[in-house]
Motif scaffolding. Structure first.
Motif, PDB file in Angstrom:
ATOM      1  N   ASN A  50      -5.140  -3.860  -3.085  1.00  0.00           N
ATOM      2  CA  ASN A  50      -3.985  -5.303  -2.905  1.00  0.00           C
ATOM      3  C   ASN A  50      -2.891  -4.707  -1.276  1.00  0.00           C
ATOM      4  OD1 ASN A  50      -2.490  -7.109  -2.846  1.00  0.00           O
ATOM      5  ND2 ASN A  50      -1.425  -6.979  -4.856  1.00  0.00           N
ATOM      6  N   GLY A  51      -4.113  -4.538  -0.382  1.00  0.00           N
ATOM      7  CA  GLY A  51      -3.223  -4.167   1.601  1.00  0.00           C
ATOM      8  C   GLY A  51      -2.693  -3.472   1.458  1.00  0.00           C
ATOM      9  N   THR A  52      -2.221  -2.181   0.405  1.00  0.00           N
ATOM     10  CA  THR A  52      -1.447  -1.117   0.674  1.00  0.00           C
ATOM     11  C   THR A  52      -2.209  -0.530   0.165  1.00  0.00           C
ATOM     12  OG1 THR A  52       1.291  -0.401   0.070  1.00  0.00           O
ATOM     13  CG2 THR A  52      -0.171  -1.580  -1.293  1.00  0.00           C
ATOM     14  N   THR A  71      -7.035  -5.708  -6.729  1.00  0.00           N
ATOM     15  CA  THR A  71      -5.227  -6.124  -6.807  1.00  0.00           C
ATOM     16  C   THR A  71      -4.967  -4.370  -7.945  1.00  0.00           C
ATOM     17  OG1 THR A  71      -5.292  -7.647  -8.118  1.00  0.00           O
ATOM     18  CG2 THR A  71      -5.294  -7.906  -6.169  1.00  0.00           C
ATOM     19  N   ASN A  87       4.235   4.267  -4.122  1.00  0.00           N
ATOM     20  CA  ASN A  87       3.381   4.287  -2.213  1.00  0.00           C
ATOM     21  C   ASN A  87       5.197   3.418  -1.637  1.00  0.00           C
ATOM     22  OD1 ASN A  87       4.284   0.020  -1.759  1.00  0.00           O
ATOM     23  ND2 ASN A  87       2.291   1.553  -0.948  1.00  0.00           N
ATOM     24  N   SER A  89       5.870   1.121   1.109  1.00  0.00           N
ATOM     25  CA  SER A  89       6.101  -0.201   0.757  1.00  0.00           C
ATOM     26  C   SER A  89       7.275  -0.207  -0.146  1.00  0.00           C
ATOM     27  CB  SER A  89       4.887  -0.992   1.458  1.00  0.00           C
ATOM     28  OG  SER A  89       4.284  -0.231   2.504  1.00  0.00           O
ATOM     29  N   ARG A  91       5.877  -0.872  -3.019  1.00  0.00           N
ATOM     30  CA  ARG A  91       5.166  -2.667  -4.027  1.00  0.00           C
ATOM     31  C   ARG A  91       5.542  -2.235  -5.440  1.00  0.00           C
ATOM     32  NH1 ARG A  91       1.024  -4.758  -1.967  1.00  0.00           N
ATOM     33  NH2 ARG A  91       0.861  -4.938   0.305  1.00  0.00           N
ATOM     34  N   THR A 130      -1.874  -2.392 -12.184  1.00  0.00           N
ATOM     35  CA  THR A 130      -1.437  -4.103 -11.273  1.00  0.00           C
ATOM     36  C   THR A 130      -0.668  -3.761  -9.960  1.00  0.00           C
ATOM     37  OG1 THR A 130      -2.275  -5.457 -12.849  1.00  0.00           O
ATOM     38  CG2 THR A 130      -1.475  -6.365 -10.899  1.00  0.00           C
ATOM     39  N   SER A 132       1.637  -4.922  -7.475  1.00  0.00           N
ATOM     40  CA  SER A 132       1.985  -6.277  -6.687  1.00  0.00           C
ATOM     41  C   SER A 132       1.765  -6.351  -4.996  1.00  0.00           C
ATOM     42  CB  SER A 132       3.563  -6.710  -7.106  1.00  0.00           C
ATOM     43  OG  SER A 132       3.687  -7.723  -6.990  1.00  0.00           O
ATOM     44  N   SER A 133       1.847  -8.030  -5.187  1.00  0.00           N
ATOM     45  CA  SER A 133       1.953  -8.480  -3.288  1.00  0.00           C
ATOM     46  C   SER A 133       3.391  -8.055  -3.156  1.00  0.00           C
ATOM     47  CB  SER A 133       1.731  -9.513  -3.434  1.00  0.00           C
ATOM     48  OG  SER A 133       0.359 -10.127  -4.062  1.00  0.00           O
ATOM     49  N   SER A 134       4.562  -7.858  -3.443  1.00  0.00           N
ATOM     50  CA  SER A 134       5.493  -7.735  -3.562  1.00  0.00           C
ATOM     51  C   SER A 134       6.427  -6.665  -4.269  1.00  0.00           C
ATOM     52  CB  SER A 134       6.925  -9.155  -4.333  1.00  0.00           C
ATOM     53  OG  SER A 134       6.791  -9.319  -5.224  1.00  0.00           O
TER      54      SER A 134
END
Length: 433
Positions: A50-52, A71, A87, A89, A91, A130, A132-134
């Motif tokens: 999911n981009g991370t 994702t 992570n 970032s 997430r 899963t 998350s994008s946030s």
């Protein structure tokens, strides 16, 4: 072909397959390990979901297979398997309960992480994570949880703390003390002209008015039900009122002391839309002492503290008993008409009430409960101004009728010794804080 040539060829084939396996791990978005313990996933491996990037942590990670999707990533775990990814970032992670897998999701100010562990002897299970994008919410460690229900209990906290994100919006309300100029209808009905210091243990109509004002804001309510709740305010300043005062002070950028002093009174008056210039500064009631109190000399020529004995202690108790808010005792020794010459804990508490009421000292301040120059000056100011002695005098400057100069000098020396002992006691108390 010789045996040595066969062995060499086998080694080359093994190395080639191993390199292909490792290359597949690094390049393919989806990878699978053949069987449990056939391979160990090292800490240098990064999962991109999911981009991370999710970094594997720990000395080694044993799993049966990992499948990476857009994702999500799923982990097939045999008994004794474990996996931890981090992570940077921050997430959020969501993991439904599965089998006996223990799930531990954590979120801190610097990173988020998920730890999966399938206990020895448990059945094989596949956990689907899963990403998350946030970002996640900063929460305390959630902990995993024993059995299938444990995994679910662990993932729920990561979703539930979405609500604590709201409190971070309410602290922005300190910038809103300006709306305090528009008081609520309840606040407008309450007289907010507080002209006395209020603290735990006090009983007064001002306390009830204070509770009513605090209850007009849900963020500073004294209580949600029962005594102190909206419509059930009392005249007693207890621990619930103290907590509500601290909430009010925090919301208005004041020091969290739990005492309604000058700054808090000013904020309360501003809440009700009363200009600061119209607020009374000091209580006027005690400026008119009762006839009994007026007959007592308010001049004290020495500092007084716990353990002192003398007629000046008795006069101090009489003056304090002249105000219902600073009474030494309501009955028995120290009560009105039963004052003694001993400075004990009850007298000290009465002195502290007097100091709080007149803004002389608060809990934790040097001299709290100690009758020093400022307290003696206030006693003289409130209970009489005819005496010629200043509160700072340490010696008896007025000759006592019928007492010889030598006896008077001896008395002065004795008073000085008592003052030195009192000062030493105060110094010891300060050093012990």
């Amino acid at each position: 072909m010789q045996i040595s040539d066969v062995g060499l060829l086998a080694n080359k084939l093994f190395m080639k397959k191993t390199l292909q396996f490792l290359l597949g791990l690094l390049l393919l978005p989806t990878f699978v390990f053949a069987a449990y313990n056939d391979a160990t996933l090292g800490t240098s491996v990064i999962l991109s979901v999911n981009g991370t990037s999710l970094v594997v942590q720990g000395s080694s990670v044993l799993v049966q297979s990992i499948t990476v999707g857009a994702t999500t990533f799923s982990v097939e775990m045999a008994a004794g398997s474990l996996l931890k990814v981090v992570n940077s970032s921050r997430r959020g992670f969501e993991i439904p309960a599965v089998g006996s897998v223990l799930i531990d999701i954590q979120c801190s100010a610097g990173e988020s992480s998920v730890f999966l562990s399938n206990p020895a002897g448990a059945a094989d299970a596949t956990a689907v994570v899963t990403v998350s994008s946030s970002v996640c919410d900063t929460i305390n460690p959630t902990g995993g949880g024993g059995g299938g229900g444990g995994g679910g209990g662990s993932s729920a906290p990561s979703a539930t703390p979405a609500t604590p994100a709201t409190p971070t919006v309410s602290p922005a309300a300190p910038a809103t003390p300006s709306p305090a100029a528009q008081p609520s209808p309840v606040a407008q009905l309450v007289s907010p002209a507080f002209n006395r210091t209020l603290s735990v243990g006090m009983r007064h109509a001002d306390v009830k008015a204070l509770q009513q004002l605090l209850n007009s804001d849900t963020a500073t309510q004294v209580s949600s039900s029962g005594a102190g709740s909206p419509g059930n305010e009392t005249e007693y300043f207890g621990l619930a009122t103290e907590r509500a005062v601290k909430k009010f002070q925090e919301k208005n950028g004041l020091e969290l002391v739990g005492i309604v002093g000058p700054k808090t009174r000013a904020a309360l008056n501003a809440l009700a839309g009363i200009p600061a210039s119209t607020t009374p500064t000091l209580p006027t009631p005690s400026a008119t002492p009762s006839p009994e109190v007026q007959a007592v000399s308010p001049v004290f020529n020495r500092a007084l503290t716990i353990g002192n004995k003398g007629e000046d202690v008795k006069r101090l108790q009489q003056l304090l008993n002249g105000d219902s808010e600073t009474q030494v005792s309501s009955s028995g020794a120290g009560s009105t008409g039963n004052e003694t010459e001993h400075f004990g804990p009850a007298t000290q508490k009465a002195v502290q009430k007097f100091q709080q009421k007149h803004g002389l000292a608060q809990p934790g301040d040097p001299g709290y409960g100690f009758v020093g120059p400022k307290t003696r000056a206030k006693l003289q100011e409130l209970f009489g101004s005819s005496a010629s002695l200043t509160p700072g005098d340490f010696t008896q400057s007025v000759a006592t009728p019928g007492v010889s100069p030598a006896a008077s000098q001896s008395q002065s020396v004795q008073q000085l010794l008592e003052q030195l002992q009192a000062l030493q006691a105060q110094l010891n108390a300060l050093q012990g804080q």
